[in-house]
Design a protein around this motif. Structure first.
Motif, short mmCIF file in Angstrom:
data_model
loop_
_atom_site.label_atom_id
_atom_site.label_comp_id
_atom_site.label_asym_id
_atom_site.label_seq_id
_atom_site.Cartn_x
_atom_site.Cartn_y
_atom_site.Cartn_z
N GLY A 97 5.06 -35.68 50.02
CA GLY A 97 5.16 -35.65 48.56
C GLY A 97 5.81 -34.39 48.01
N GLY A 98 6.01 -33.40 48.85
CA GLY A 98 6.69 -32.17 48.43
C GLY A 98 8.08 -32.11 49.02
N TYR A 99 8.65 -30.94 49.07
CA TYR A 99 9.99 -30.81 49.60
C TYR A 99 10.26 -29.42 50.15
N TRP A 100 11.20 -29.38 51.06
CA TRP A 100 11.75 -28.14 51.59
C TRP A 100 13.14 -27.96 50.99
N ILE A 101 13.48 -26.74 50.69
CA ILE A 101 14.87 -26.41 50.38
C ILE A 101 15.36 -25.65 51.60
N GLU A 102 16.20 -26.31 52.38
CA GLU A 102 16.71 -25.77 53.65
C GLU A 102 18.10 -25.18 53.46
N GLY A 103 18.46 -24.27 54.35
CA GLY A 103 19.82 -23.74 54.35
C GLY A 103 20.16 -22.89 53.15
N ILE A 104 19.18 -22.19 52.59
CA ILE A 104 19.48 -21.31 51.46
C ILE A 104 20.40 -20.18 51.93
N ASP A 105 20.04 -19.56 53.05
CA ASP A 105 20.88 -18.55 53.71
C ASP A 105 21.41 -17.49 52.74
N GLU A 106 20.49 -16.89 52.00
CA GLU A 106 20.83 -15.89 50.99
C GLU A 106 20.34 -14.51 51.42
N PRO A 107 21.26 -13.58 51.72
CA PRO A 107 20.82 -12.22 52.09
C PRO A 107 20.08 -11.56 50.92
N VAL A 108 19.02 -10.84 51.23
CA VAL A 108 18.27 -10.11 50.22
C VAL A 108 18.94 -8.74 50.04
N PRO A 109 19.31 -8.38 48.81
CA PRO A 109 19.96 -7.09 48.59
C PRO A 109 19.13 -5.93 49.16
N ASN A 110 19.79 -5.07 49.90
CA ASN A 110 19.16 -3.89 50.51
C ASN A 110 18.02 -4.23 51.47
N ASP A 111 17.92 -5.49 51.88
CA ASP A 111 16.91 -5.93 52.85
C ASP A 111 15.49 -5.61 52.42
N ALA A 112 15.26 -5.62 51.11
CA ALA A 112 13.92 -5.31 50.58
C ALA A 112 13.80 -5.84 49.15
N TYR A 113 12.57 -6.07 48.74
CA TYR A 113 12.31 -6.41 47.34
C TYR A 113 10.89 -5.99 46.97
N ILE A 114 10.64 -5.95 45.67
CA ILE A 114 9.33 -5.57 45.15
C ILE A 114 8.60 -6.83 44.71
N LEU A 115 7.33 -6.93 45.11
CA LEU A 115 6.46 -8.04 44.75
C LEU A 115 5.20 -7.45 44.13
N ARG A 116 4.70 -8.08 43.09
CA ARG A 116 3.43 -7.67 42.50
C ARG A 116 2.42 -8.76 42.84
N PRO A 117 1.61 -8.57 43.90
CA PRO A 117 0.68 -9.62 44.34
C PRO A 117 -0.30 -10.03 43.26
N GLY A 118 -0.45 -11.34 43.11
CA GLY A 118 -1.41 -11.88 42.16
C GLY A 118 -2.83 -11.74 42.68
N VAL A 119 -3.76 -11.87 41.77
CA VAL A 119 -5.18 -11.76 42.15
C VAL A 119 -5.80 -13.15 42.27
N GLY A 120 -7.00 -13.18 42.83
CA GLY A 120 -7.75 -14.42 42.93
C GLY A 120 -7.06 -15.45 43.81
N PHE A 121 -7.05 -16.69 43.34
CA PHE A 121 -6.56 -17.80 44.16
C PHE A 121 -5.05 -17.75 44.40
N VAL A 122 -4.29 -16.96 43.64
CA VAL A 122 -2.84 -16.87 43.85
C VAL A 122 -2.57 -16.36 45.27
N ASP A 123 -3.27 -15.34 45.70
CA ASP A 123 -3.31 -14.83 47.07
C ASP A 123 -1.96 -14.75 47.77
N HIS A 124 -1.12 -13.81 47.36
CA HIS A 124 0.15 -13.57 48.05
C HIS A 124 -0.13 -13.08 49.47
N GLN A 125 0.52 -13.72 50.44
CA GLN A 125 0.32 -13.38 51.85
C GLN A 125 1.67 -13.30 52.56
#
Length: 151
Positions: A97-125
């Protein structure tokens, strides 16, 4: 003797060139939250639960020649903020019932990014090498830098 030393140095150089580490660091304190070994060709996923629908979303990356590359994304529904952008990978059914997006193949600028982890059930892992580390548990709402290094 010189030939043996050259062969040893080439072996060491090849090993170093193929190694890499994924490091999650809390930006304001410099505290290292997680380190994963991610050699050339291996991958990892950043997972979280959609804040409205509650299902798990996954963005999956790979170490490609020392670069952090977004490879694919799993989205169980077309909820707010999700969806396939035409021309950015190929959308295909996940058979559940869901989907994959395959073959994005997008380099991340500077090989890094900033994430602000959510609290509670969001649970960034981060899931890599069969392990999961909850960034939300370690640094809720903090700025976390996720970087591929050592290449």
């Amino acid at each position: 003797m010189g030939g043996g030393l050259c062969a040893l140095l080439l072996t060491i150089s090849a090993t170093v060139a193929q190694s890499g580490s994924l490091i999650a660091t809390q930006v304001d304190t410099g505290t290292v939250l997680a380190v994963f070994d991610v050699p050339e060709g291996s991958g990892w996923c950043v997972l979280w639960h959609h804040s409205v629908q509650g299902f798990e979303v996954a963005d999956c990356y790979e170490n490609r020649e020392g670069r952090m590359v977004l490879v694919r994304s799993h989205q169980p529904d077309f909820a707010a903020g999700l969806g396939h952008i035409p021309g950015r990978g190929v959308q295909m059914s996940d058979g559940q019932g869901g989907y994959w997006i395959e073959g994005i193949d997008e380099p991340v600028p500077n090989d890094a990014y900033i994430l602000r982890p959510g609290v509670g059930f969001v649970d960034h892992q981060i899931r890599a090498n069969g392990m999961e580390i909850s960034l939300s548990a370690l640094a809720p709402r903090a700025r976390v830098r996720i970087a591929l290094t050592g290449n």
